[in-house]
Design an enzyme around this catalytic site. Structure first.
Site, PDB file in Angstrom:
ATOM      1  N   GLY A  12       0.547  -1.365  -0.342  1.00 50.54           N
ATOM      2  CA  GLY A  12       0.021   0.081  -0.397  1.00 50.54           C
ATOM      3  C   GLY A  12       0.823   1.713   0.053  1.00 50.54           C
ATOM      4  N   SER A  36      -5.896  -5.774  -1.495  1.00 51.58           N
ATOM      5  CA  SER A  36      -7.174  -5.149  -2.246  1.00 51.58           C
ATOM      6  C   SER A  36      -7.236  -3.583  -2.736  1.00 51.58           C
ATOM      7  CB  SER A  36      -8.102  -5.375  -1.211  1.00 51.58           C
ATOM      8  OG  SER A  36      -7.465  -5.105   0.079  1.00 51.58           O
ATOM      9  N   SER A 127      -4.488   6.914  13.818  1.00 49.56           N
ATOM     10  CA  SER A 127      -4.529   8.288  12.691  1.00 49.56           C
ATOM     11  C   SER A 127      -5.138   8.717  13.821  1.00 49.56           C
ATOM     12  CB  SER A 127      -5.812   7.708  11.814  1.00 49.56           C
ATOM     13  OG  SER A 127      -6.554   9.307  11.582  1.00 49.56           O
ATOM     14  N   TYR A 152     -14.903   3.738  10.421  1.00 42.20           N
ATOM     15  CA  TYR A 152     -13.570   3.899   9.959  1.00 42.20           C
ATOM     16  C   TYR A 152     -12.330   4.347  11.324  1.00 42.20           C
ATOM     17  CZ  TYR A 152      -8.424   5.841   8.937  1.00 42.20           C
ATOM     18  OH  TYR A 152      -7.282   6.164   8.800  1.00 42.20           O
ATOM     19  N   LYS A 156     -10.697   2.622  14.821  1.00 47.13           N
ATOM     20  CA  LYS A 156      -8.863   2.899  15.212  1.00 47.13           C
ATOM     21  C   LYS A 156      -8.791   3.084  16.814  1.00 47.13           C
ATOM     22  CE  LYS A 156      -7.121   3.307  10.757  1.00 47.13           C
ATOM     23  NZ  LYS A 156      -5.688   1.904  10.452  1.00 47.13           N
TER      24      LYS A 156
HETATM   25  C1  UD1 Z   1      -9.199  10.874   6.547  1.00 48.82           C
HETATM   26  C2  UD1 Z   1      -8.663  11.043   7.731  1.00 48.82           C
HETATM   27  C3  UD1 Z   1      -8.190  10.086   8.356  1.00 48.82           C
HETATM   28  C4  UD1 Z   1      -7.671   9.422   7.299  1.00 48.82           C
HETATM   29  C5  UD1 Z   1      -7.065   9.723   6.363  1.00 48.82           C
HETATM   30  C6  UD1 Z   1      -6.916   8.812   4.951  1.00 48.82           C
HETATM   31  C7  UD1 Z   1     -11.022  11.602   9.196  1.00 48.82           C
HETATM   32  C8  UD1 Z   1     -11.548  12.781   9.878  1.00 48.82           C
HETATM   33  N1  UD1 Z   1     -10.404  11.490   8.811  1.00 48.82           N
HETATM   34  O1  UD1 Z   1      -8.704  12.722   6.946  1.00 48.82           O
HETATM   35  O2  UD1 Z   1      -8.463   9.496   9.833  1.00 48.82           O
HETATM   36  O3  UD1 Z   1      -5.978   8.753   7.417  1.00 48.82           O
HETATM   37  O4  UD1 Z   1      -8.375  10.057   5.467  1.00 48.82           O
HETATM   38  O5  UD1 Z   1      -8.070   8.357   4.456  1.00 48.82           O
HETATM   39  O6  UD1 Z   1     -12.017  10.790   9.123  1.00 48.82           O
HETATM   40  N2  UD1 Z   1     -11.055  18.477   0.575  1.00 48.82           N
HETATM   41  C9  UD1 Z   1     -11.142  19.485   0.047  1.00 48.82           C
HETATM   42  N3  UD1 Z   1     -11.455  18.671  -1.533  1.00 48.82           N
HETATM   43  C10 UD1 Z   1     -10.917  17.383  -1.848  1.00 48.82           C
HETATM   44  C11 UD1 Z   1     -11.100  16.643  -0.473  1.00 48.82           C
HETATM   45  C12 UD1 Z   1     -10.667  16.859   0.460  1.00 48.82           C
HETATM   46  O7  UD1 Z   1     -11.375  20.839  -0.021  1.00 48.82           O
HETATM   47  O8  UD1 Z   1     -11.690  16.810  -2.535  1.00 48.82           O
HETATM   48  C13 UD1 Z   1     -10.444  18.774   2.265  1.00 48.82           C
HETATM   49  C14 UD1 Z   1     -11.172  18.186   3.151  1.00 48.82           C
HETATM   50  O9  UD1 Z   1     -12.181  18.805   3.393  1.00 48.82           O
HETATM   51  C15 UD1 Z   1     -10.097  17.797   4.243  1.00 48.82           C
HETATM   52  C16 UD1 Z   1      -8.784  17.661   3.507  1.00 48.82           C
HETATM   53  O10 UD1 Z   1      -9.188  18.223   2.078  1.00 48.82           O
HETATM   54  O11 UD1 Z   1     -10.346  18.988   4.903  1.00 48.82           O
HETATM   55  C17 UD1 Z   1      -8.162  17.082   3.617  1.00 48.82           C
HETATM   56  O12 UD1 Z   1      -9.581  15.891   3.248  1.00 48.82           O
HETATM   57  P1  UD1 Z   1      -8.402  14.292   3.400  1.00 48.82           P
HETATM   58  O13 UD1 Z   1      -6.716  14.094   2.214  1.00 48.82           O
HETATM   59  O14 UD1 Z   1      -9.575  13.720   3.053  1.00 48.82           O
HETATM   60  O15 UD1 Z   1      -8.470  13.662   4.035  1.00 48.82           O
HETATM   61  P2  UD1 Z   1      -8.912  14.188   6.452  1.00 48.82           P
HETATM   62  O16 UD1 Z   1     -10.400  13.632   5.897  1.00 48.82           O
HETATM   63  O17 UD1 Z   1      -7.754  14.959   7.335  1.00 48.82           O
END
Ligand code: UD1
Length: 344
Positions: A12, A36, A127, A152, A156
């Site tokens: 991974g 997977s 996490s 999820y 953790k």
């Molecule tokens: C999430 C999980 C974390 C997990 C990680 C990996 C929670 C709170 N956090 O992190 O535990 O280890 O995913 O899967 O459950 N964003 C955008 N546009 C996008 C995608 C994301 O604006 O298209 C923003 C999100 O709103 C967030 C930030 O970018 O504020 C980071 O998002 P993301 O990369 O999905 O990670 P987390 O949500 O922080």
């Protein structure tokens, strides 16, 4: 050779970078992965980067007998790094039982087999999600855990408790729980990186896919948060820095330097960056203009979280060293390389 380490989920994203760092530190690595959410050619790329081919067994950690056979076949495994888990937050809301089964039973199988084969050490991928929205920032390891926002996240928390309870019960196990913040970036060789299946849910793969034209526009989820520019704040940690923390944790277990049988460390930079600041840094670092738009908030998002990594800095002697610009360039180079290879 320093000893044999079993890495579950070793093909991974974080696992593959960690395998390379373990190998360059002199460990022999046995990878177990059910593929997977990864591909067998990652094993080839690990070999290209490190010059050493890791042992690879396609086994699902839910398969107790299959896992047992790996321990029996590769005698003398000294410690385990347990990455294997499902990790898509949204999918976990839709398929909670899949997540509880995959993430809990895999760990239980590993923990049950460890004493049987005399394996005393485990490093567990946890996490910062266990903190929820912390009351105090930056967040330390002593902050209370909060009710999980998703199945999820709950896995953790429960897995951390399973490890604690197993050790308290007297099992001959030493553990280090690493609470990652937001891992991003790719290996400098551009041979290893994050390759999500389907539409990416995480920010960086979505961003680089937009920059290269696979996606039309990146949606920024919310600009009305209580933060300086209104977008969420995260602690973005370079994946190679993160991988190195695992090697230090393994050394610490094997050299019996632990102060407690279960230790917990925040693995972050200590620097909070907003989503909009990150986009700006990407454009500056790569010279590529990004098409993005502000949309509504995403359900379940934490407003702001970043680490106090002092404990890891002082106790492990580990520190995140890569700059955000280099990290974002590495993510971009990985995306360019995927195109070159005809993958995305
Ligand atoms: C999430 C999980 C974390 C997990 C990680 C990996 C929670 C709170 N956090 O992190 O535990 O280890 O995913 O899967 O459950 N964003 C955008 N546009 C996008 C995608 C994301 O604006 O298209 C923003 C999100 O709103 C967030 C930030 O970018 O504020 C980071 O998002 P993301 O990369 O999905 O990670 P987390 O949500 O922080």
């Amino acid at each position: 050779m320093k000893g044999r380490i079993l890495v579950t989920g070793g093909t991974g994203y974080i696992g593959s970078h960690t395998v390379v760092e373990l190998q360059s530190a002199g460990y022999e690595v046995v990878i177990v992965d059910n593929l997977s959410n990864s591909n067998a050619d990652v094993v080839d790329n690990i070999e290209k980067v490190s010059g050493v081919r890791p042992i690879f067994e396609k086994v699902d950690c839910l398969d107790f007998d299959g896992l047992n056979n790996v321990f029996a076949k590769y005698k003398g495994i000294k410690a385990i790094i347990h990455f294997a888990a499902s990790k898509a937050v949204g999918e976990s809301v839709a398929k909670p039982l899949l997540y509880y089964r995959n993430n809990l039973v895999s760990l239980i199988n590993v923990l049950e087999l460890m004493p049987k084969y005399g394996v005393e050490g485990i490093v567990f991928s946890s996490s910062c999600t266990v903190y929820g929205q912390p009351d105090v920032l930056p967040v330390t390891e002593n902050a209370p855990t909060k009710k999980a926002e998703s199945p999820y996240g709950n896995t953790k928390q429960i897995n951390e408790e399973i490890i604690q309870d197993t050790v308290v019960s007297g099992a001959p196990i030493n553990a280090i729980l690493l609470r990652y913040f937001n891992p991003i970036g790719a290996h400098a060789s551009a041979l290893l990186g994050e390759l999500p299946n389907g539409v990416p849910q995480n920010l960086i793969p979505y961003l680089t896919q937009t920059a290269i034209g696979i996606r039309e526009v990146l949606s920024v989820f919310g600009n009305d948060y209580n933060t300086p520019d209104g977008s969420c704040i995260r602690d973005f940690i370079n994946v190679v820095d993160l991988a190195k923390a695992h090697v230090i944790a393994i050394d610490r277990i094997l050299e019996k330097k632990q102060k407690e049988k279960v230790e917990v460390f925040n693995i972050g930079t200590g620097r909070g960056l907003s989503v909009l600041e990150l986009i700006d840094a990407f454009e500056r670092a790569t010279g590529v203009k990004l098409n993005y738009k502000i949309v509504g908030r995403r359900a379940g998002d934490i407003e702001q979280v970043w680490a106090d990594p002092t404990f890891a800095n002082e106790e492990l002697g580990w520190k995140a060293v890569e700059t955000i610009e280099d990290t974002l360039r590495s993510a971009w180079n990985w995306q360019l390389k995927l195109r070159e290879r005809g993958i995305q």
